[in-house]
Design a protein around this motif. Structure first.
Motif, mmCIF file in Angstrom:
data_model
loop_
_atom_site.group_PDB
_atom_site.id
_atom_site.type_symbol
_atom_site.label_atom_id
_atom_site.label_comp_id
_atom_site.label_asym_id
_atom_site.label_seq_id
_atom_site.Cartn_x
_atom_site.Cartn_y
_atom_site.Cartn_z
ATOM 1 N N THR A 205 2.595 51.285 80.189
ATOM 2 C CA THR A 205 1.563 52.640 80.111
ATOM 3 C C THR A 205 0.660 52.480 79.023
ATOM 4 O OG1 THR A 205 3.099 53.932 81.208
ATOM 5 C CG2 THR A 205 1.314 54.945 80.161
ATOM 6 N N ASP A 206 -0.669 52.547 79.531
ATOM 7 C CA ASP A 206 -1.838 52.598 78.672
ATOM 8 C C ASP A 206 -1.959 54.003 78.219
ATOM 9 O OD1 ASP A 206 -4.291 52.823 76.983
ATOM 10 O OD2 ASP A 206 -5.004 51.112 77.931
ATOM 11 N N PHE A 207 -1.297 54.694 77.162
ATOM 12 C CA PHE A 207 -1.099 55.851 76.773
ATOM 13 C C PHE A 207 -2.601 56.528 76.214
ATOM 14 C CE2 PHE A 207 3.353 54.854 76.070
ATOM 15 C CZ PHE A 207 3.906 55.669 76.827
ATOM 16 N N GLY A 208 -3.402 55.805 75.674
ATOM 17 C CA GLY A 208 -4.578 56.319 75.457
ATOM 18 C C GLY A 208 -5.535 56.803 76.934
ATOM 19 N N ILE A 209 -5.523 55.735 77.707
ATOM 20 C CA ILE A 209 -6.100 56.269 79.042
ATOM 21 C C ILE A 209 -5.739 57.426 79.464
ATOM 22 C CG2 ILE A 209 -6.988 55.368 81.301
ATOM 23 C CD1 ILE A 209 -7.170 52.671 80.232
ATOM 24 N N VAL A 210 -4.286 57.489 79.911
ATOM 25 C CA VAL A 210 -3.445 58.440 80.591
ATOM 26 C C VAL A 210 -3.594 59.504 79.715
ATOM 27 C CG1 VAL A 210 -1.229 59.137 81.358
ATOM 28 C CG2 VAL A 210 -1.861 56.715 81.603
ATOM 29 N N SER A 211 -3.679 59.773 78.528
ATOM 30 C CA SER A 211 -3.750 60.984 77.796
ATOM 31 C C SER A 211 -5.332 61.527 78.042
ATOM 32 C CB SER A 211 -3.657 60.542 76.011
ATOM 33 O OG SER A 211 -3.883 61.612 75.369
ATOM 34 N N ASP A 212 -6.238 60.469 78.280
ATOM 35 C CA ASP A 212 -7.598 61.059 78.499
ATOM 36 C C ASP A 212 -7.534 61.858 79.874
ATOM 37 O OD1 ASP A 212 -8.603 60.258 76.118
ATOM 38 O OD2 ASP A 212 -9.598 58.393 76.870
ATOM 39 N N VAL A 213 -6.906 61.254 80.772
ATOM 40 C CA VAL A 213 -6.792 61.651 82.318
ATOM 41 C C VAL A 213 -6.097 62.992 82.035
ATOM 42 C CG1 VAL A 213 -5.565 61.426 84.402
ATOM 43 C CG2 VAL A 213 -6.764 59.613 83.220
ATOM 44 N N VAL A 214 -4.867 63.255 81.281
ATOM 45 C CA VAL A 214 -4.013 64.550 81.456
ATOM 46 C C VAL A 214 -5.029 65.462 80.852
ATOM 47 C CG1 VAL A 214 -2.191 65.443 80.226
ATOM 48 C CG2 VAL A 214 -1.923 63.246 81.383
ATOM 49 N N LYS A 215 -5.905 65.080 79.585
ATOM 50 C CA LYS A 215 -6.635 65.987 78.905
ATOM 51 C C LYS A 215 -7.548 66.548 79.867
ATOM 52 C CE LYS A 215 -9.628 66.527 75.235
ATOM 53 N NZ LYS A 215 -10.424 65.778 74.134
ATOM 54 N N VAL A 216 -8.299 65.547 80.791
ATOM 55 C CA VAL A 216 -9.198 66.475 81.865
ATOM 56 C C VAL A 216 -8.499 67.322 82.563
ATOM 57 C CG1 VAL A 216 -10.638 65.665 83.755
ATOM 58 C CG2 VAL A 216 -10.881 64.360 81.633
ATOM 59 N N LEU A 217 -7.301 66.854 83.373
ATOM 60 C CA LEU A 217 -6.660 67.772 84.159
ATOM 61 C C LEU A 217 -6.297 68.911 83.575
ATOM 62 C CD1 LEU A 217 -4.290 65.087 85.620
ATOM 63 C CD2 LEU A 217 -6.114 66.205 86.992
ATOM 64 N N GLY A 218 -5.804 69.221 82.366
ATOM 65 C CA GLY A 218 -5.379 70.356 81.649
ATOM 66 C C GLY A 218 -6.643 71.199 81.400
ATOM 67 N N GLU A 219 -7.801 70.526 81.082
ATOM 68 C CA GLU A 219 -9.050 71.526 80.558
ATOM 69 C C GLU A 219 -9.806 71.834 81.932
ATOM 70 O OE1 GLU A 219 -11.567 68.782 78.457
ATOM 71 O OE2 GLU A 219 -10.589 69.181 76.491
ATOM 72 N N GLN A 220 -9.603 71.343 83.130
ATOM 73 C CA GLN A 220 -10.466 71.697 84.281
ATOM 74 C C GLN A 220 -9.247 72.345 85.507
ATOM 75 O OE1 GLN A 220 -13.981 69.734 85.204
ATOM 76 N NE2 GLN A 220 -13.936 68.674 83.496
ATOM 77 N N ARG A 221 -8.414 72.428 84.903
ATOM 78 C CA ARG A 221 -7.085 72.902 85.890
ATOM 79 C C ARG A 221 -7.455 74.072 86.886
ATOM 80 N NH1 ARG A 221 -1.058 74.034 83.279
ATOM 81 N NH2 ARG A 221 -0.076 74.829 85.163
ATOM 82 N N ARG A 222 -7.131 74.141 87.989
ATOM 83 C CA ARG A 222 -7.400 75.037 89.068
ATOM 84 C C ARG A 222 -6.252 76.101 88.975
ATOM 85 N NH1 ARG A 222 -11.764 74.881 92.693
ATOM 86 N NH2 ARG A 222 -9.889 75.565 94.468
ATOM 87 N N ASP A 223 -6.488 77.387 89.574
ATOM 88 C CA ASP A 223 -5.106 78.270 89.566
ATOM 89 C C ASP A 223 -4.513 77.607 90.641
ATOM 90 O OD1 ASP A 223 -6.030 79.821 87.885
ATOM 91 O OD2 ASP A 223 -7.091 81.386 89.262
ATOM 92 N N GLU A 307 4.536 83.091 81.952
ATOM 93 C CA GLU A 307 4.425 81.963 80.905
ATOM 94 C C GLU A 307 3.371 80.948 81.098
ATOM 95 O OE1 GLU A 307 7.497 78.240 79.381
ATOM 96 O OE2 GLU A 307 8.398 79.577 81.090
ATOM 97 N N GLU A 308 2.777 80.668 80.260
ATOM 98 C CA GLU A 308 1.515 79.595 80.238
ATOM 99 C C GLU A 308 2.191 78.142 79.902
ATOM 100 O OE1 GLU A 308 -1.732 78.155 81.879
ATOM 101 O OE2 GLU A 308 -1.474 80.474 81.489
ATOM 102 N N ILE A 309 2.240 77.208 80.850
ATOM 103 C CA ILE A 309 2.658 75.906 80.507
ATOM 104 C C ILE A 309 1.694 74.884 80.345
ATOM 105 C CG2 ILE A 309 4.282 74.061 81.439
ATOM 106 C CD1 ILE A 309 5.889 76.043 82.869
ATOM 107 N N GLU A 310 1.282 74.415 79.260
ATOM 108 C CA GLU A 310 0.361 73.402 78.987
ATOM 109 C C GLU A 310 0.736 72.111 79.650
ATOM 110 O OE1 GLU A 310 -2.033 71.580 75.055
ATOM 111 O OE2 GLU A 310 -0.367 72.859 74.788
ATOM 112 N N TRP A 311 -0.196 71.383 80.100
ATOM 113 C CA TRP A 311 0.006 69.996 80.525
ATOM 114 C C TRP A 311 -0.132 69.163 79.511
ATOM 115 C CZ3 TRP A 311 -2.963 70.143 85.740
ATOM 116 C CH2 TRP A 311 -2.376 70.913 86.988
#
Length: 325
Positions: A205-223, A307-311
């Protein structure tokens, strides 16, 4: 891929010209240290030639035998480059150790130092440019070739210092001592490239790239996206393939589910900075999901959200819904 090929072709032509200059410097000085640098320049040319071929293969479209494309060949290119760098470093160490016991007469050191210094400056500028473009495109082959050229710049710097010290002090063994030091650095650089290529071939796993993807998903997460889990990533050249499970409300029909999956795909490809292919498995929500679900006006909610669960990387990579964690 046109820019990839253009950059590698520039590296190949430049490497060939600098190789001629370095061998010219060797014939002028008769220095073993200069010879090792000239020999290493052969590695530059061979590595750039293979890198050019790997870029060509990586650009080929997918076919029946390669359903994920040909991008993995770039890791083979990096492996070859790292191996050649390591061999060059080992040869430098062995020849320098040999020269301790069997020193040779050297001459025209200032001329040799000027030539080698000029080649080092050219390699340094080109290497820096290739690393920057390799990260931007992105291309591990171009980046690795750039790091190789920066390694050659370090070699040339050590060589110039050695030649000048020998010229001004007349101490011949400095040639060998400095070249061994540079050889060890080259050996370590080769190891790092090999380590990186093996990691890619083994789908580490390239944790740098995956971390960026997870950050985008978390910041623009839909209900509607209740949770994402079992996320796994593989790199194929300059493309990223992601498998994941997406939990959606269980009363969505197939068309709505399809639209939500498309939104995830488009959002990540627009925001994450790397071409990404998603394989998303959708899960229906369960009553246990209600306590962290943000879906408004849900007709089947069994309890209010509390509860708010952060990704985070840890949460999305587990093969469990969030309520099971």
């Amino acid at each position: 891929m046109k820019e990839h090929k253009r950059i590698i072709l520039i590296s190949l032509v430049t490497g060939a010209l600098l190789m001629v200059l370095k061998f010219t410097a060797y014939f002028l000085t008769n220095s073993n240290f200069v010879l090792t640098d000239a020999a290493e320049s052969i590695v530059n040319v061979v590595a750039s030639a293979f890198a050019f071929y790997s870029i060509y293969l990586a650009a080929l479209p997918r076919d029946e035998n390669h359903p994920y494309g040909h991008g993995k060949v770039e890791f083979f290119s990096v492996f070859l480059e790292g191996s050649l760098i390591g061999i060059a470093g080992l040869i430098i160490i062995l020849k320098s150790a040999y020269s301790f016991f069997y020193p040779e007469v050297i001459h025209d050191l200032l001329t040799g130092a000027i030539i080698i210094g000029a080649t080092g400056i050219i390699n340094g500028g080109l290497g820096y440019y290739m690393i920057r473009r390799g990260k931007a495109l992105p291309s591990i082959t171009i980046e690795a070739d750039g790091r190789h050229l920066l390694t050659d710049t370090v070699t040339s710097t050590g060589l110039v210092i050695g030649l000048l010290l020998i010229y001004f002090t007349g101490i011949l063994w400095l040639d060998s001592a400095l070249s061994i030091t540079v050889g060890l650095y080259i050996l370590f650089t080769g190891y790092k490239l090999i380590r990186r290529s093996v990691a890619g071939l083994m789908d580490e796993t390239d944790f740098g790239i995956v971390s960026d993807v997870v950050k985008v998903l978390g910041e623009q997460r839909r209900d509607e996206w209740i949770d994402i889990h079992n996320l796994r990533a593989q790199k194929y050249g300059n493309e990223l393939h992601i498998d994941c499970h997406l939990t959606l409300p269980n009363y969505f029909d197939l068309n709505r589910v399809h639209e939500e999956v498309k939104l995830v795909d488009k959002m990540v490809n627009r925001e994450a900075g790397i071409t990404t292919e998603f394989f998303i498995h959708t899960d229906p929500c369960l009553p246990y999901c209600c306590h962290y679900c943000s879906m408004p006006n849900c007709p089947i909610r069994s309890e209010p959200k509390r509860e708010e669960i952060e990704w985070t990387m840890d949460k999305v990579m587990r093969n469990k819904k969030h309520y099971e964690q």
